[in-house]
Design an enzyme around this catalytic site. Structure first.
Site, PDB file in Angstrom:
ATOM      1  CD  GLU A   1      36.888 111.778  17.658  1.00  0.00           C
ATOM      2  OE1 GLU A   1      36.741 112.038  16.676  1.00  0.00           O
ATOM      3  OE2 GLU A   1      36.678 112.525  18.667  1.00  0.00           O
TER       4      GLU A   1
ATOM      5  CG  HIS B   1      28.362 114.445  13.602  1.00  0.00           C
ATOM      6  ND1 HIS B   1      27.413 113.733  14.488  1.00  0.00           N
ATOM      7  CD2 HIS B   1      29.560 114.569  13.676  1.00  0.00           C
ATOM      8  CE1 HIS B   1      28.499 113.403  15.204  1.00  0.00           C
ATOM      9  NE2 HIS B   1      29.691 113.667  14.854  1.00  0.00           N
TER      10      HIS B   1
ATOM     11  NE  ARG C   1      31.972 111.863  12.169  1.00  0.00           N
ATOM     12  CZ  ARG C   1      32.530 113.014  12.629  1.00  0.00           C
ATOM     13  NH1 ARG C   1      32.708 113.661  11.506  1.00  0.00           N
ATOM     14  NH2 ARG C   1      32.955 113.033  13.616  1.00  0.00           N
TER      15      ARG C   1
ATOM     16  CG  HIS D   1      29.470 117.503  11.094  1.00  0.00           C
ATOM     17  ND1 HIS D   1      29.527 118.553  11.952  1.00  0.00           N
ATOM     18  CD2 HIS D   1      30.693 116.824  10.984  1.00  0.00           C
ATOM     19  CE1 HIS D   1      30.329 118.496  12.566  1.00  0.00           C
ATOM     20  NE2 HIS D   1      31.299 117.328  12.332  1.00  0.00           N
TER      21      HIS D   1
ATOM     22  NE  ARG E   1      35.080 115.506   8.730  1.00  0.00           N
ATOM     23  CZ  ARG E   1      35.080 115.656  10.022  1.00  0.00           C
ATOM     24  NH1 ARG E   1      36.226 115.994  10.594  1.00  0.00           N
ATOM     25  NH2 ARG E   1      33.973 115.977  10.689  1.00  0.00           N
TER      26      ARG E   1
HETATM   27  C1  LIG Z   1      30.113 121.399  15.491  1.00  0.00           C
HETATM   28  C2  LIG Z   1      31.490 121.141  14.518  1.00  0.00           C
HETATM   29  C3  LIG Z   1      32.311 120.367  15.279  1.00  0.00           C
HETATM   30  C4  LIG Z   1      33.367 119.822  14.418  1.00  0.00           C
HETATM   31  N1  LIG Z   1      34.409 118.902  15.382  1.00  0.00           N
HETATM   32  C5  LIG Z   1      35.454 118.647  14.742  1.00  0.00           C
HETATM   33  C6  LIG Z   1      36.198 117.911  15.406  1.00  0.00           C
HETATM   34  O1  LIG Z   1      36.260 117.705  16.683  1.00  0.00           O
HETATM   35  N2  LIG Z   1      37.613 117.479  14.604  1.00  0.00           N
HETATM   36  C7  LIG Z   1      37.928 117.741  13.631  1.00  0.00           C
HETATM   37  O2  LIG Z   1      38.710 117.317  13.003  1.00  0.00           O
HETATM   38  N3  LIG Z   1      36.890 118.327  12.870  1.00  0.00           N
HETATM   39  C8  LIG Z   1      35.816 118.887  13.583  1.00  0.00           C
HETATM   40  N4  LIG Z   1      34.883 119.808  12.849  1.00  0.00           N
HETATM   41  C9  LIG Z   1      35.332 120.123  11.478  1.00  0.00           C
HETATM   42  C10 LIG Z   1      36.185 121.196  11.552  1.00  0.00           C
HETATM   43  O3  LIG Z   1      35.883 122.124  12.746  1.00  0.00           O
HETATM   44  C11 LIG Z   1      36.420 122.021  10.272  1.00  0.00           C
HETATM   45  O4  LIG Z   1      36.551 121.023   9.121  1.00  0.00           O
HETATM   46  C12 LIG Z   1      37.808 123.024  10.256  1.00  0.00           C
HETATM   47  O5  LIG Z   1      37.756 123.537  11.492  1.00  0.00           O
HETATM   48  C13 LIG Z   1      37.606 123.913   8.963  1.00  0.00           C
HETATM   49  O6  LIG Z   1      38.769 124.724   9.032  1.00  0.00           O
HETATM   50  P1  LIG Z   1      38.820 125.874   8.070  1.00  0.00           P
HETATM   51  O7  LIG Z   1      40.116 126.556   8.517  1.00  0.00           O
HETATM   52  O8  LIG Z   1      38.964 125.152   6.713  1.00  0.00           O
HETATM   53  O9  LIG Z   1      37.572 126.629   8.215  1.00  0.00           O
HETATM   54  P2  LIG Z   1      36.998 127.457   9.213  1.00  0.00           P
HETATM   55  O10 LIG Z   1      37.352 127.186  10.432  1.00  0.00           O
HETATM   56  O11 LIG Z   1      35.090 127.320   9.087  1.00  0.00           O
HETATM   57  O12 LIG Z   1      37.338 129.010   8.792  1.00  0.00           O
HETATM   58  C14 LIG Z   1      36.535 129.620   7.763  1.00  0.00           C
HETATM   59  C15 LIG Z   1      36.932 131.026   7.779  1.00  0.00           C
HETATM   60  O13 LIG Z   1      36.769 131.692   6.533  1.00  0.00           O
HETATM   61  C16 LIG Z   1      35.868 133.025   6.867  1.00  0.00           C
HETATM   62  N5  LIG Z   1      35.131 133.029   5.539  1.00  0.00           N
HETATM   63  C17 LIG Z   1      34.268 132.346   4.871  1.00  0.00           C
HETATM   64  N6  LIG Z   1      33.621 132.878   3.831  1.00  0.00           N
HETATM   65  C18 LIG Z   1      34.309 134.181   3.734  1.00  0.00           C
HETATM   66  C19 LIG Z   1      34.303 135.313   2.695  1.00  0.00           C
HETATM   67  N7  LIG Z   1      33.496 135.210   1.815  1.00  0.00           N
HETATM   68  N8  LIG Z   1      34.994 136.237   2.874  1.00  0.00           N
HETATM   69  C20 LIG Z   1      36.062 136.289   4.193  1.00  0.00           C
HETATM   70  N9  LIG Z   1      35.921 135.369   5.021  1.00  0.00           N
HETATM   71  C21 LIG Z   1      35.086 134.430   4.770  1.00  0.00           C
HETATM   72  C22 LIG Z   1      34.912 132.433   7.894  1.00  0.00           C
HETATM   73  O14 LIG Z   1      34.512 133.597   8.523  1.00  0.00           O
HETATM   74  C23 LIG Z   1      36.117 131.849   8.822  1.00  0.00           C
HETATM   75  O15 LIG Z   1      36.935 132.911   9.531  1.00  0.00           O
HETATM   76  C24 LIG Z   1      33.683 120.185  13.408  1.00  0.00           C
HETATM   77  C25 LIG Z   1      32.992 121.046  12.640  1.00  0.00           C
HETATM   78  C26 LIG Z   1      31.697 121.575  13.258  1.00  0.00           C
HETATM   79  C27 LIG Z   1      30.979 122.628  12.674  1.00  0.00           C
END
Ligand SMILES: Cc1cc2nc3c(=O)[nH]c(=O)nc-3n(C[C@H](O)[C@H](O)[C@H](O)COP(=O)(O)OP(=O)(O)OC[C@H]3O[C@@H](n4cnc5c(N)ncnc54)[C@H](O)[C@@H]3O)c2cc1C
Length: 527
Positions: free
Chosen positions: A113, A228, A274, A334, A369
């Site tokens: 990538e 993005h 990016r 993003h 990032r």
């Molecule tokens: C379309 C897309 C593609 C991506 N592709 C990649 C990739 O290929 N590789 C990579 O490394 N990263 C990628 N990313 C970024 C990556 O997916 C995220 O940074 C990462 O998954 C974040 O994980 P997390 O556990 O911190 O948060 P999340 O997976 O966003 O989880 C957050 C959780 O908190 C919950 N939540 C939020 N607010 C509250 C609240 N007030 N009360 C209770 N629950 C709450 C949500 O419902 C969810 O369950 C991508 C992001 C997107 C949007």
């Protein structure tokens, strides 16, 4: 009835679930999650998860690429932790049942990538996050010490005697509950929804940043927001992400005359970082008065559809064939590089409160990032926060109860609408920023935020949609303030009035906290 467990985890993405797996053997874990259990950025991640597991690669090379992408602001200790612990935790995921793509000989198929110097991105077709989420849910769902409540939106942290001891949350029926625990982890993900154009799902409203800030935690690096470059740009269709992995496999960006143009803007061409690709797309669109497209026409059509089935399906919904058509693309908000400031084990500046994943600011990303490092960050720092929380619980005493706030008389107030915040942010705090625009944005966001704070102090309850707006408003204001302070351009922060990087004045990371009168201080390395 109030809930009481040993550990409270808010959020069920990669960071929250990985922490839960760590904590389950040592205590009772409660997970609150705001919508469907698997809804969140993790489930949408496409391209993959980076780790130095391939031949010819090493944590040192991965660190060098991460630091180069971070444009001089990475916390190098945090980067070392990420790249050195990464392979171990990724192998553990595979042991737990995660199925990543392999080549015909059975070796992991590692993708290249942008800005990675080696093939190091593990993927499950173009739905890597969904596979990781499935694996982690399978791991924690069967554990008797873990309880998960979905459609439970945490709205405020409970802080007693200076220690975080739980959170208030709103149930689907609109009633308020509280969940108490010895230690609390914020794993609430990102805040793409503060912008009108975003790849993030509806739940990504910056709740964790807003709750932590109100509870007195410091937040850092919020001016660095990644846009993005290639989200689907078809009127009436969602801004679906067209992963960088497409360009990694040979997709080309074309201007409206059908010409490849990226090398005119950056020697790295289509695989430049990016932020540079995003600005080049906007400038080229303006220059040619037409949309930029992504083209895979020259690649094998069957390969394209097999390697990217989910993206192909999203394009089909928009009436486009990923393998044959030129797909209109443009930038969309993003990824939030900043967040709640933590040390290397997820500790925030509030006792008893930890943060991990996209909501946290460990410093691994610096100003920008590196692709596929965020899933890795959630995995590694989710696990580390879990380990540290287990220890912190043994060390903690119970906080002094706070006097309950009784609602004061209602004061008239009004919140801006979500769409007005989102479009204000897109116009003035997006990928081109200047003083005038930022001040225009803050002229609306500051008074609205003060009115919100006044209202919250009365103790009068808000409903779900008001809480959503409150998170957007608080996070938007913090991003805009940070962007106004930083008078230079670096990584995900571009000031048209200060277009150059200024290492003499600005090679430093900044944080802000409520109890320091909203001021900020320089910080070097970890807190
Ligand atoms: C379309 C897309 C593609 C991506 N592709 C990649 C990739 O290929 N590789 C990579 O490394 N990263 C990628 N990313 C970024 C990556 O997916 C995220 O940074 C990462 O998954 C974040 O994980 P997390 O556990 O911190 O948060 P999340 O997976 O966003 O989880 C957050 C959780 O908190 C919950 N939540 C939020 N607010 C509250 C609240 N007030 N009360 C209770 N629950 C709450 C949500 O419902 C969810 O369950 C991508 C992001 C997107 C949007």
């Amino acid at each position: 009835m109030d809930l009481r467990q040993d550990f409270l985890i808010i959020g069920s993405g990669i960071a929250g679930l990985r922490a839960a797996a760590e904590l389950a053997p040592v205590g009772r874990v409660l997970i609150l999650t705001k919508a469907e259990p698997r809804e969140g950025n993790t489930g949408y991640a496409q391209g993959g998860i980076a780790a130095a597991v391939g031949p010819g690669d090493s944590p040192a090379l991965h660190a060098a690429d991460t630091i180069a992408a971070g444009a001089g602001l990475c916390d190098e200790q945090a980067v070392t932790v990420l790249v050195e612990d990464g392979p171990r935790y990724v192998h553990e995921l595979i042991e737990w049942g995660a199925v990543f793509d392999r080549d015909p000989e059975g070796n992991l198929a590692l993708a290249l990538e942008a800005a990675h110097g080696a093939r190091r991105v593990l993927h499950a077709a173009d739905a890597t996050g969904r596979e990781i989420s499935r694996t982690l849910w399978a791991r924690v769902a069967g554990l008797s010490s873990v309880t998960a409540h979905d459609h439970a939106r945490a709205v405020d942290l409970i802080v007693e005697g200076g220690r975080c001891v739980g959170a208030r949350f709103l149930r689907e029926d609109g009633t308020l509950g509280s969940a108490r625990a010895d230690v609390v982890l914020l794993a609430t993900g990102g805040a793409g929804q503060v912008y009108s154009d975003t790849t993030n799902p509806l739940v990504a409203t910056g709740d964790g940043v807003a709750m932590a800030y109100r509870a007195g935690a410091r937040v850092a690096d919020l001016e660095f927001f990644q846009f993005h470059p290639t989200a689907l740009d078809v009127p009436g269709q969602p801004r679906f992400l067209l992963s960088e992995a497409l360009r990694g496999e040979g997709a080309r960006l074309l201007n409206s005359y059908g010409e490849a143009f990226m090398t005119r803007y950056d020697p790295a061409g289509d695989l430049a970082p990016r932020d540079r690709v995003a600005r080049a797309i906007v400038r080229e669109s303006a220059r040619t008065a037409g949309k930029v497209t992504l083209s895979l026409e020259h690649l094998d059509h069957d390969f394209v559809r097999t390697r990217f089935p989910r993206i192909a399906a999203a394009c089909q919904l928009a009436g486009l064939d990923l393998a044959r058509d030129r797909i209109p693309v443009g930038p969309a908000a993003h990824y939030m590089m900043g967040g709640v400031q933590t040390d290397l084990d997820g500790r925030t500046t509030v006792a008893g409160l930890f943060a991990a994943g996209e909501v946290a600011c460990t410093g691994v990303h610096g100003a920008n990032r590196l692709a596929s490092n965020s899933l890795l960050e959630g995995l590694v720092f989710g696990a580390r926060a879990g380990l540290a929380m287990a220890q912190s619980r043994q060390a903690s005493g119970s906080g002094e109860p706070e006097e309950a706030r009784s609602p004061n008389a209602s004061t008239p107030w009004s919140l801006p609408t979500d769409t007005s915040i989102q479009s204000l942010m897109w116009r003035h705090v997006g990928f081109f920023r200047d003083r005038q625009g930022l001040e225009t944005a803050l002229a609306e966001l500051e008074p609205a935020s003060r009115a919100l704070e006044g209202r919250l102090q009365t103790g009068e309850p808000l409903n779900a949609s008001q809480w959503r707006t409150a998170s957007l408003l608080t996070t938007a204001r913090l991003i805009a303030r940070a962007a106004l302070r930083r008078e230079e351009s670096r990584g995900g922060h571009y000031r048209s009035d200060f277009p150059k990087r200024d290492d003499i004045l600005w090679k430093r990371r900044e944080s802000e906290g409520l109890h320091t009168g909203g001021s900020f201080s320089a910080r070097n390395g970890s807190i």
